[in-house]
Design a protein around this motif. Structure first.
Motif, PDB file in Angstrom:
ATOM      1  N   GLU A  41     -22.533  28.642 -31.679  1.00 21.66           N
ATOM      2  CA  GLU A  41     -22.645  29.905 -32.411  1.00 21.66           C
ATOM      3  C   GLU A  41     -21.294  30.600 -32.540  1.00 21.66           C
ATOM      4  OE1 GLU A  41     -23.761  30.753 -28.061  1.00 21.66           O
ATOM      5  OE2 GLU A  41     -24.101  29.172 -29.559  1.00 21.66           O
ATOM      6  N   GLN A  42     -20.440  30.395 -31.554  1.00 24.72           N
ATOM      7  CA  GLN A  42     -19.101  30.973 -31.623  1.00 24.72           C
ATOM      8  C   GLN A  42     -18.258  30.242 -32.666  1.00 24.72           C
ATOM      9  OE1 GLN A  42     -16.110  30.673 -28.300  1.00 24.72           O
ATOM     10  NE2 GLN A  42     -16.810  32.770 -27.931  1.00 24.72           N
ATOM     11  N   VAL A  43     -18.399  28.929 -32.727  1.00 24.68           N
ATOM     12  CA  VAL A  43     -17.700  28.142 -33.743  1.00 24.68           C
ATOM     13  C   VAL A  43     -18.099  28.625 -35.135  1.00 24.68           C
ATOM     14  CG1 VAL A  43     -17.481  25.848 -34.766  1.00 24.68           C
ATOM     15  CG2 VAL A  43     -17.431  26.119 -32.269  1.00 24.68           C
ATOM     16  N   GLN A  44     -19.389  28.834 -35.352  1.00 22.22           N
ATOM     17  CA  GLN A  44     -19.869  29.298 -36.654  1.00 22.22           C
ATOM     18  C   GLN A  44     -19.327  30.691 -36.977  1.00 22.22           C
ATOM     19  OE1 GLN A  44     -21.745  27.594 -39.079  1.00 22.22           O
ATOM     20  NE2 GLN A  44     -20.936  29.352 -40.197  1.00 22.22           N
ATOM     21  N   ALA A  45     -19.301  31.571 -35.992  1.00 24.22           N
ATOM     22  CA  ALA A  45     -18.789  32.918 -36.215  1.00 24.22           C
ATOM     23  C   ALA A  45     -17.312  32.892 -36.594  1.00 24.22           C
ATOM     24  CB  ALA A  45     -19.003  33.774 -34.967  1.00 24.22           C
ATOM     25  N   LEU A  46     -16.541  32.037 -35.943  1.00 21.41           N
ATOM     26  CA  LEU A  46     -15.126  31.904 -36.295  1.00 21.41           C
ATOM     27  C   LEU A  46     -14.969  31.458 -37.746  1.00 21.41           C
ATOM     28  CD1 LEU A  46     -13.907  30.273 -32.981  1.00 21.41           C
ATOM     29  CD2 LEU A  46     -12.947  32.362 -33.957  1.00 21.41           C
ATOM     30  N   ALA A  47     -15.756  30.473 -38.153  1.00 26.32           N
ATOM     31  CA  ALA A  47     -15.705  30.005 -39.533  1.00 26.32           C
ATOM     32  C   ALA A  47     -16.097  31.118 -40.492  1.00 26.32           C
ATOM     33  CB  ALA A  47     -16.617  28.795 -39.704  1.00 26.32           C
ATOM     34  N   ASP A  48     -17.112  31.911 -40.138  1.00 22.72           N
ATOM     35  CA  ASP A  48     -17.544  33.012 -40.986  1.00 22.72           C
ATOM     36  C   ASP A  48     -16.444  34.052 -41.177  1.00 22.72           C
ATOM     37  OD1 ASP A  48     -20.023  31.829 -41.187  1.00 22.72           O
ATOM     38  OD2 ASP A  48     -20.981  33.127 -39.689  1.00 22.72           O
ATOM     39  N   TYR A  49     -15.560  34.161 -40.194  1.00 21.79           N
ATOM     40  CA  TYR A  49     -14.448  35.115 -40.274  1.00 21.79           C
ATOM     41  C   TYR A  49     -13.167  34.479 -40.825  1.00 21.79           C
ATOM     42  CZ  TYR A  49     -16.633  39.144 -38.037  1.00 21.79           C
ATOM     43  OH  TYR A  49     -17.422  40.241 -37.771  1.00 21.79           O
ATOM     44  N   GLY A  50     -13.291  33.336 -41.487  1.00 18.25           N
ATOM     45  CA  GLY A  50     -12.153  32.746 -42.184  1.00 18.25           C
ATOM     46  C   GLY A  50     -11.261  31.860 -41.353  1.00 18.25           C
ATOM     47  N   THR A  51     -11.692  31.498 -40.158  1.00 17.64           N
ATOM     48  CA  THR A  51     -10.910  30.604 -39.308  1.00 17.64           C
ATOM     49  C   THR A  51     -11.173  29.164 -39.751  1.00 17.64           C
ATOM     50  OG1 THR A  51     -11.262  32.164 -37.504  1.00 17.64           O
ATOM     51  CG2 THR A  51     -10.385  30.006 -36.916  1.00 17.64           C
ATOM     52  N   LEU A  52     -10.104  28.418 -40.043  1.00 17.17           N
ATOM     53  CA  LEU A  52     -10.296  27.096 -40.635  1.00 17.17           C
ATOM     54  C   LEU A  52     -10.206  25.946 -39.645  1.00 17.17           C
ATOM     55  CD1 LEU A  52      -8.461  27.185 -44.091  1.00 17.17           C
ATOM     56  CD2 LEU A  52     -10.783  27.892 -43.480  1.00 17.17           C
ATOM     57  N   ALA A  53      -9.569  26.141 -38.500  1.00 20.66           N
ATOM     58  CA  ALA A  53      -9.332  25.001 -37.612  1.00 20.66           C
ATOM     59  C   ALA A  53      -9.227  25.444 -36.165  1.00 20.66           C
ATOM     60  CB  ALA A  53      -8.059  24.268 -38.027  1.00 20.66           C
ATOM     61  N   VAL A  54      -9.437  24.492 -35.280  1.00 28.70           N
ATOM     62  CA  VAL A  54      -9.329  24.741 -33.847  1.00 28.70           C
ATOM     63  C   VAL A  54      -8.300  23.788 -33.243  1.00 28.70           C
ATOM     64  CG1 VAL A  54     -11.317  23.214 -33.424  1.00 28.70           C
ATOM     65  CG2 VAL A  54     -10.589  24.811 -31.641  1.00 28.70           C
ATOM     66  N   GLU A  55      -7.448  24.330 -32.369  1.00 33.72           N
ATOM     67  CA  GLU A  55      -6.461  23.524 -31.644  1.00 33.72           C
ATOM     68  C   GLU A  55      -6.216  24.200 -30.304  1.00 33.72           C
ATOM     69  OE1 GLU A  55      -2.490  24.800 -31.968  1.00 33.72           O
ATOM     70  OE2 GLU A  55      -4.002  26.308 -31.557  1.00 33.72           O
ATOM     71  N   MET A  56      -5.112  23.915 -29.631  1.00 30.34           N
ATOM     72  CA  MET A  56      -4.980  24.383 -28.246  1.00 30.34           C
ATOM     73  C   MET A  56      -3.626  24.999 -27.898  1.00 30.34           C
ATOM     74  SD  MET A  56      -7.016  21.310 -26.234  1.00 30.34           S
ATOM     75  CE  MET A  56      -7.313  22.300 -24.767  1.00 30.34           C
ATOM     76  N   GLU A  57      -2.768  25.253 -28.903  1.00 34.14           N
ATOM     77  CA  GLU A  57      -1.410  25.686 -28.557  1.00 34.14           C
ATOM     78  C   GLU A  57      -0.862  26.876 -29.327  1.00 34.14           C
ATOM     79  OE1 GLU A  57      -2.025  21.585 -27.221  1.00 34.14           O
ATOM     80  OE2 GLU A  57      -1.991  22.316 -29.294  1.00 34.14           O
ATOM     81  N   ALA A  58      -1.255  27.091 -30.570  1.00 37.50           N
ATOM     82  CA  ALA A  58      -0.553  28.013 -31.463  1.00 37.50           C
ATOM     83  C   ALA A  58      -0.493  29.443 -30.931  1.00 37.50           C
ATOM     84  CB  ALA A  58      -1.184  27.993 -32.849  1.00 37.50           C
ATOM     85  N   ALA A  59      -1.596  29.957 -30.373  1.00 39.25           N
ATOM     86  CA  ALA A  59      -1.607  31.343 -29.907  1.00 39.25           C
ATOM     87  C   ALA A  59      -0.558  31.572 -28.820  1.00 39.25           C
ATOM     88  CB  ALA A  59      -2.990  31.727 -29.396  1.00 39.25           C
ATOM     89  N   GLY A  60      -0.426  30.617 -27.924  1.00 37.82           N
ATOM     90  CA  GLY A  60       0.593  30.729 -26.890  1.00 37.82           C
ATOM     91  C   GLY A  60       1.991  30.674 -27.459  1.00 37.82           C
ATOM     92  N   LEU A  61       2.226  29.763 -28.398  1.00 37.31           N
ATOM     93  CA  LEU A  61       3.548  29.633 -29.014  1.00 37.31           C
ATOM     94  C   LEU A  61       3.937  30.912 -29.744  1.00 37.31           C
ATOM     95  CD1 LEU A  61       6.032  28.054 -29.961  1.00 37.31           C
ATOM     96  CD2 LEU A  61       4.631  27.119 -31.808  1.00 37.31           C
ATOM     97  N   TYR A  62       3.006  31.473 -30.516  1.00 33.37           N
ATOM     98  CA  TYR A  62       3.326  32.666 -31.295  1.00 33.37           C
ATOM     99  C   TYR A  62       3.659  33.846 -30.383  1.00 33.37           C
ATOM    100  CZ  TYR A  62       1.533  30.276 -35.485  1.00 33.37           C
ATOM    101  OH  TYR A  62       1.342  29.400 -36.518  1.00 33.37           O
ATOM    102  N   ALA A  63       2.944  33.970 -29.281  1.00 40.60           N
ATOM    103  CA  ALA A  63       3.205  35.066 -28.354  1.00 40.60           C
ATOM    104  C   ALA A  63       4.558  34.914 -27.671  1.00 40.60           C
ATOM    105  CB  ALA A  63       2.098  35.137 -27.309  1.00 40.60           C
ATOM    106  N   ILE A  64       4.893  33.706 -27.266  1.00 35.82           N
ATOM    107  CA  ILE A  64       6.177  33.484 -26.594  1.00 35.82           C
ATOM    108  C   ILE A  64       7.328  33.723 -27.560  1.00 35.82           C
ATOM    109  CG2 ILE A  64       7.629  31.730 -25.485  1.00 35.82           C
ATOM    110  CD1 ILE A  64       4.906  30.520 -24.457  1.00 35.82           C
ATOM    111  N   ALA A  65       7.169  33.321 -28.818  1.00 40.29           N
ATOM    112  CA  ALA A  65       8.210  33.590 -29.811  1.00 40.29           C
ATOM    113  C   ALA A  65       8.411  35.100 -29.981  1.00 40.29           C
ATOM    114  CB  ALA A  65       7.845  32.942 -31.146  1.00 40.29           C
TER     115      ALA A  65
END
Length: 235
Positions: free
Chosen positions: A165-189
């Protein structure tokens, strides 16, 4: 000077670093892009390579899997080796019907279920977003290719067991893909006033696994994402 995880000296890294997760992919990218590439570090099997592309310096280094691993290398690259920008070149799982296996997502921002960004600014929900000049350069390089998308992704702590249900909600809010690193990289930058971007090839799809890439295909089908990453690296 060398750090606990990078056996290199200042000047060994270019201002821009491409960062796939897999050490084998890092070596493959270096060989593909830079005939003059030299290995500048190889601690714990995480190879780092520096050379030139069209006369411009570039480095490639693996991050390993997940935000904790990437965070070690991104912190050390930004703080100790004068790296100005890191572009993650990786794979991701599709969340929405508008993306297909083989498409590329330029990650405009990254939601996350990780606690890694929650303590950065007490009382604030930190927004992990890509650097606009890098996004613009990647989009310009994409041209009119309709299989390249610019949208948010979600960076997960868990590969398995995420609620449907969380996966579906993310898609409903325009999220296109799932991975494991980008949020951490963007914050450190953001922490180091540097630049970051993730360019992701859709290697499997949470809504339809019939077209998922094989392990071998994951290692080779990244040329279009790589072209966008190089454009961002040298913008």
């Amino acid at each position: 000077m060398a750090t606990p995880h990078i056996a290199a000296e200042k000047g060994d890294f270019a201002p821009a670093v491409l960062m796939p997760g897999d050490p084998r992919r890092a070596e493959r990218i270096a060989n593909l892009l830079m005939p003059d590439a030299r290995k500048v570090s190889d601690v714990r099997g995480i190879g780092a390579y520096t050379g030139t592309v069209d006369g411009k310096p570039l480095s490639v280094m693996a991050s390993g899997m997940g935000m904790p691993s990437l965070g070690i290398y991104a912190n050390e690259l930004f703080s100790q080796f004068d790296v100005r920008r890191i572009i993650r070149v990786g794979t991701a799982g599709g969340l929405a019907h508008k993306v297909k296996v083989g498409d590329v997502v330029v990650a405009l921002g990254a939601h996350t279920d990780s606690a890694m960004n929650t303590t950065r600014i007490p009382g604030i929900h930190f927004s992990a977003v890509a650097s606009y000049p890098l996004v613009a350069a990647a989009v310009a390089a994409a041209g009119s290719d309709t299989t390249i998308h610019v949208a948010p992704v979600v960076s997960r702590d868990h590969f398995y067991g995420n609620p449907a249900e969380q996966v579906q909600a993310l898609a409903d809010y325009g999220t296109l893909a799932v991975e494991m690193e980008a949020a951490g990289l963007y914050a450190i930058a953001a922490q180091y006033d540097r630049e970051a971007l993730a360019v992701l090839t859709i290697s499997d799809h949470l809504l339809d696994h019939s077209q998922d890439m094989t392990a071998e295909e994951r290692e080779h089908n990244f040329e279009r994402a790589l072209a966008l990453a190089v454009a961002a690296a040298h913008c």
